[in-house]
Design an enzyme around this catalytic site. Structure first.
Site, short mmCIF file in Angstrom:
data_model
loop_
_atom_site.label_atom_id
_atom_site.label_comp_id
_atom_site.label_asym_id
_atom_site.label_seq_id
_atom_site.Cartn_x
_atom_site.Cartn_y
_atom_site.Cartn_z
N HIS A 82 13.04 -36.61 -15.98
CA HIS A 82 12.33 -37.37 -14.63
C HIS A 82 11.10 -36.75 -14.57
O HIS A 82 10.54 -36.95 -13.40
CB HIS A 82 13.29 -36.61 -13.43
CG HIS A 82 14.79 -37.42 -13.47
ND1 HIS A 82 15.04 -38.66 -13.21
CD2 HIS A 82 15.77 -36.84 -13.74
CE1 HIS A 82 16.33 -39.01 -13.20
NE2 HIS A 82 16.69 -37.75 -13.58
N TRP A 116 -3.73 -2.03 -1.56
CA TRP A 116 -3.64 -3.39 -2.21
C TRP A 116 -4.18 -4.32 -1.03
O TRP A 116 -3.59 -4.67 -0.31
CB TRP A 116 -2.22 -3.85 -2.47
CG TRP A 116 -2.03 -4.77 -3.47
CD1 TRP A 116 -1.92 -4.94 -4.79
CD2 TRP A 116 -1.76 -6.10 -3.14
NE1 TRP A 116 -1.80 -5.91 -5.35
CE2 TRP A 116 -1.44 -6.86 -4.30
CE3 TRP A 116 -1.65 -6.67 -1.93
CZ2 TRP A 116 -1.24 -8.21 -4.24
CZ3 TRP A 116 -1.17 -8.01 -1.88
CH2 TRP A 116 -1.08 -8.75 -3.02
N LYS A 147 9.79 -14.23 -15.84
CA LYS A 147 9.29 -13.17 -16.46
C LYS A 147 8.08 -13.35 -17.41
O LYS A 147 7.25 -12.33 -17.48
CB LYS A 147 10.57 -12.54 -17.46
CG LYS A 147 11.85 -11.85 -16.74
CD LYS A 147 11.39 -10.35 -16.07
CE LYS A 147 10.87 -10.38 -14.62
NZ LYS A 147 11.72 -10.68 -13.51
N CYS A 162 0.88 -1.28 0.01
CA CYS A 162 -0.03 0.15 -0.08
C CYS A 162 0.94 1.15 -0.04
O CYS A 162 2.16 1.27 0.28
CB CYS A 162 -0.82 0.05 1.37
SG CYS A 162 -2.20 -1.37 1.35
N GLU A 175 14.44 -17.74 -14.27
CA GLU A 175 14.01 -16.21 -14.25
C GLU A 175 13.36 -15.90 -15.79
O GLU A 175 12.41 -15.09 -15.64
CB GLU A 175 15.39 -15.41 -14.31
CG GLU A 175 15.33 -13.80 -14.48
CD GLU A 175 14.25 -13.28 -13.27
OE1 GLU A 175 13.91 -13.88 -12.52
OE2 GLU A 175 13.88 -12.11 -13.69
N GLU A 214 4.93 -13.49 -15.38
CA GLU A 214 4.55 -12.41 -14.66
C GLU A 214 3.93 -11.30 -15.63
O GLU A 214 2.96 -10.53 -14.96
CB GLU A 214 5.61 -11.61 -14.14
CG GLU A 214 6.40 -12.14 -12.73
CD GLU A 214 7.65 -11.19 -12.17
OE1 GLU A 214 8.41 -11.09 -13.06
OE2 GLU A 214 7.45 -11.00 -11.00
N ASN A 252 -0.16 0.64 6.24
CA ASN A 252 0.69 -0.25 5.24
C ASN A 252 1.15 -1.32 6.32
O ASN A 252 1.64 -0.98 7.20
CB ASN A 252 1.86 0.70 4.80
CG ASN A 252 2.40 0.08 3.70
OD1 ASN A 252 2.17 -1.01 3.27
ND2 ASN A 252 3.48 0.77 3.32
N GLY A 253 0.81 -2.45 5.65
CA GLY A 253 1.11 -3.49 6.46
C GLY A 253 -0.08 -4.36 7.01
O GLY A 253 -1.08 -4.25 6.67
N ARG A 265 3.31 0.99 -7.72
CA ARG A 265 3.28 -0.05 -6.79
C ARG A 265 2.23 -0.94 -6.77
O ARG A 265 2.17 -2.09 -6.17
CB ARG A 265 3.39 0.34 -5.20
CG ARG A 265 4.52 1.36 -4.93
CD ARG A 265 4.26 2.35 -3.66
NE ARG A 265 4.00 1.41 -2.28
CZ ARG A 265 4.86 0.63 -1.70
NH1 ARG A 265 6.27 1.10 -1.82
NH2 ARG A 265 4.24 0.05 -0.62
N LYS A 269 4.93 -4.10 -6.66
CA LYS A 269 6.39 -3.92 -6.69
C LYS A 269 7.18 -4.37 -5.33
O LYS A 269 8.03 -5.12 -5.44
CB LYS A 269 6.76 -2.48 -7.17
CG LYS A 269 8.25 -2.50 -7.19
CD LYS A 269 8.61 -2.96 -8.53
CE LYS A 269 10.21 -2.82 -8.71
NZ LYS A 269 10.70 -3.64 -9.87
C1 AGP Z 1 10.13 -9.81 -9.90
O1 AGP Z 1 9.92 -9.50 -11.25
C2 AGP Z 1 9.04 -9.86 -9.14
N1 AGP Z 1 8.26 -8.74 -9.16
C3 AGP Z 1 9.41 -10.50 -7.98
O2 AGP Z 1 9.55 -11.87 -7.87
C4 AGP Z 1 10.46 -9.94 -6.98
O3 AGP Z 1 11.64 -10.15 -7.11
C5 AGP Z 1 10.31 -10.42 -5.34
O4 AGP Z 1 8.86 -10.05 -4.85
C6 AGP Z 1 11.25 -9.94 -4.35
O5 AGP Z 1 11.31 -8.56 -4.15
P1 AGP Z 1 12.68 -7.78 -3.61
O6 AGP Z 1 13.52 -7.96 -4.63
O7 AGP Z 1 12.17 -6.48 -3.67
O8 AGP Z 1 12.73 -8.48 -2.39
#
Ligand code: AGP
Length: 615
Positions: free
Chosen positions: A511, A79, A492, A2, A488, A495, A105-106, A27, A610
């Site tokens: 396997h 959020w 990507k 948030c 990765e 996501e 927030n939290g 965010r 984010k």
């Molecule tokens: C990355 O593309 C993602 N949005 C997510 O996996 C991110 O890397 C993860 O939430 C960790 O975030 P941080 O690096 O801010 O700790």
């Protein structure tokens, strides 16, 4: 995840709040709102929920409302965690009388029991959120306490969890009280205007000076100044910190989106990560440390904790550290680390890797590591973030602000920083000669130029993506350091395009995953000349035998590896342990084009934020 902004003093306007919230839009949010307070202590509240452009709506509603002059205000982007993304759950929340308002927030972990108690004492709730308990607790506390700051101080200890919040009361117009515990919060000032925000971008174009707020501290702000207290009521000094990010660097600079801008910024970002890191003695220059200089020499184990993309960077580090130092490395997803019994002691170095430095799972793992007596080091991108302040030692990745939710430039910067750390450990442990370290460092500094070569293939990779834009199932395979690259690449694609994509160590295909391969599957193979090149070539044969389409990421000269009709993306050859820095880039670009071709919002993928500050 948030976002919070609050303002008081001479320059307090509704526009400060709405434009600040706009800067936090990246965010992710599902509702937003503001409460403004006039000099008589009268509150006005506006909230919007769900749907595109909610913040624009909030802004136009605010303009239409024609609030008179205000003395202070609080704003929030939400959020959803507790309670759906609805209007009545949108912040700011108020108490029974509408005289206290809170943005938060939290998570208040024990909110259910607190809420039941409050209800039994006659409080009436109008939302499903955990936040609303804060407003009602303050309502009660203010009856016996003399001021809002005392009331906040008295309720903070009874709430469990990581949180930051700002409260205002109509009995004290112009006073903002902020509290922080393991969730980001920063204070800003521009002459007689003061701000509190969850993130620097919210007030970057307004504040001239920035101050830290530590965990379990509260700040009382008016137009006349700010005072910080601990929970015992002792006054704490305001500590200023420099903010070097320009507003422009946090904007898109003419690109269609932040993600493409950030992918293209990688050579510069990695150069900044590596620049000036080695002292003439060969020692790594760390950004902040409270450890004694010999402590690294005592390390007999490294434990890396991280989430998502940062975890994949940590995986690369494991190969490098074990190869160069012979020190064993364990790796854990942060949310797992804290709930098992990790074998960690004072000779273990726990490395927390995080772009934001605020990810709650990793922050909690770092806390756990400290409790277990380990030495701790944070590799993060945000200066002054919670992890940076908690760890004994900090290495900043210096990639600049990353706005796109999908991490790109911060990932390659993390790998760069972790490779430096590995070289430094090798030096400390006497496992590499200084001349070997110098040579490797020199070679590493050439990698940004190699990344630029990959970026020059932007359009060619776009053509490959076009060929596969009708495909609906992707498998990414790699071996050795190609394995984290495969993970990765799959992450990507998932996501930002929402296409099913999995990453596997190529040797694992037989396997199980091989059962999924057919003529509809697309396999992306990381087949650069790293340690197990011959073996990945055999794995590609296994894929071909199942009639799946193949995209090969390979080095120049190996184009012949690709059969007729297959795609070959050429990337420059580098030191095998540096290869992930180069090999991951075409996968970022591929994911980007796939998502754009499908019409997706690459900067704000659905369901993601984010910074994940909830467990
Ligand atoms: C990355 O593309 C993602 N949005 C997510 O996996 C991110 O890397 C993860 O939430 C960790 O975030 P941080 O690096 O801010 O700790």
């Amino acid at each position: 995840m948030c976002g919070i902004i609050a303002v008081t003093g001479q320059g307090a306007t509704v526009e400060v709040l709405t434009s600040g919230l706009k800067r936090l839009e990246y965010r992710g949010y599902d509702s937003a709102g503001i409460v403004v307070c006039d000099e008589n202590g009268l509150f006005s509240r506006l909230r919007v929920a769900q749907g595109k452009n909610s913040l624009d709506r909030l802004d136009s509603d605010a303009k239409e409302s024609e609030f008179g002059s205000i003395i202070s205000g609080i704003g929030h982007t939400r959020w959803a965690t507790h309670g759906g993304p609805t209007l009545f759950n949108a912040h700011p929340h108020i108490d029974c009388n509408g005289t206290i308002s809170v943005v938060h927030n939290g998570i208040v972990e024990n909110f259910r029991e607190l809420k039941d108690d409050l209800i039994s004492r006659g409080h009436i709730f109008s939302s499903e959120t955990d936040t609303e308990v804060i407003a009602h607790l303050l309502e009660e506390s203010l009856i016996s306490k003399g001021s809002l700051v005392e009331a906040v101080s008295s309720i903070a200890p009874i709430m469990r969890g990581a949180m930051s919040f700002v409260a205002i009361s109509s009995t004290e117009p112009g006073v903002l009280v902020g509290f922080k515990r393991m969730a980001p919060m920063v204070i800003g000032r521009a002459s007689n205007t003061w701000f509190i925000a969850s993130d620097i971008p919210a007030i970057l174009d307004r504040a001239e000076v920035f101050y830290h707020l530590e965990d379990d501290h509260l700040v009382c702000v008016t137009g006349g100044g700010a005072e910080i207290f601990n929970l015992e009521g002792d006054s704490v000094d305001l500590v200023e910190f420099p903010v070097t990010w320009s507003l422009e660097s946090a904007e898109k600079s003419g690109f269609d989106d932040f993600m493409s801008k950030e992918i293209l910024e990688q050579p510069g970002a990695l150069r900044d990560t590596l620049a000036g890191r080695l002292a003439s003695s060969g020692e790594l220059i760390l950004d902040e440390t409270t450890s004694d200089p010999d402590s690294l020499a005592r390390i007999n184990k490294v434990f890396i904790v991280a989430c998502g993309t940062s975890y994949h960077a940590g995986m690369v580090a494991k190969y490098a550290i074990e190869h160069w130092t012979k020190v064993p490395v364990e790796l854990d997803i942060s949310s797992e680390f804290r709930y098992r019994d990790p074998v960690v002691d004072e000779r273990t170095l726990v490395v927390a890797v995080s772009q934001s430095g605020e990810t709650l799972d990793t922050l909690a793992a770092l806390h756990e590591a400290k409790n277990l007596g380990a030495q701790t080091l944070a590799v993060c991108n945000v200066v002054g973030s919670s992890m940076a302040r908690l760890a004994d030692t900090v290495m900043y990745t210096r990639a600049g602000p990353e706005v796109g939710v999908a991490a790109t430039k911060t990932h390659t910067a993390q790998i760069g920083a972790l490779l430096l750390l590995a070289l430094n450990l090798a030096r400390t442990k006497g496992q590499l000669y200084p001349s070997e370290i110098d040579a490797l460092y020199e070679e590493l500094t050439l990698v940004p130029a190699k990344i630029q070569e990959v970026l020059n293939s932007w359009d060619a990779i776009g053509e490959v993506a076009k060929r596969f834009s009708g495909s609906s199932r992707f498998y990414f395979i790699g071996r050795h350091v190609g394995y984290p690259v495969a993970l990765e690449g799959a992450l990507k694609l998932k996501e930002i395009s929402y296409l099913p994509a999995e990453g596997y160590p190529a040797g694992e295909l037989k396997h199980g995953p091989i059962a999924m391969l057919d003529e509809m599957a697309v396999v992306v193979a990381i087949a650069t000349r790293t340690r197990l090149y011959e073996k990945i070539v055999s794995n590609i044969e296994e894929v071909r035998a199942r009639d799946s389409s193949v995209i090969i990421i390979g080095n120049p000269g190996d184009e012949g590896q690709a059969n007729l009709g297959e795609s070959f993306i050429s990337v420059p050859r580098v030191h095998p342990l540096f290869a992930p820095l180069v090999d991951v880039v075409p996968l970022q670009i591929f994911a980007y084009h796939m998502a754009r071709n499908l019409g997706m919002d690459v900067d704000r993928p659905r369901n993601l934020a984010k910074t994940v500050t909830v467990e």
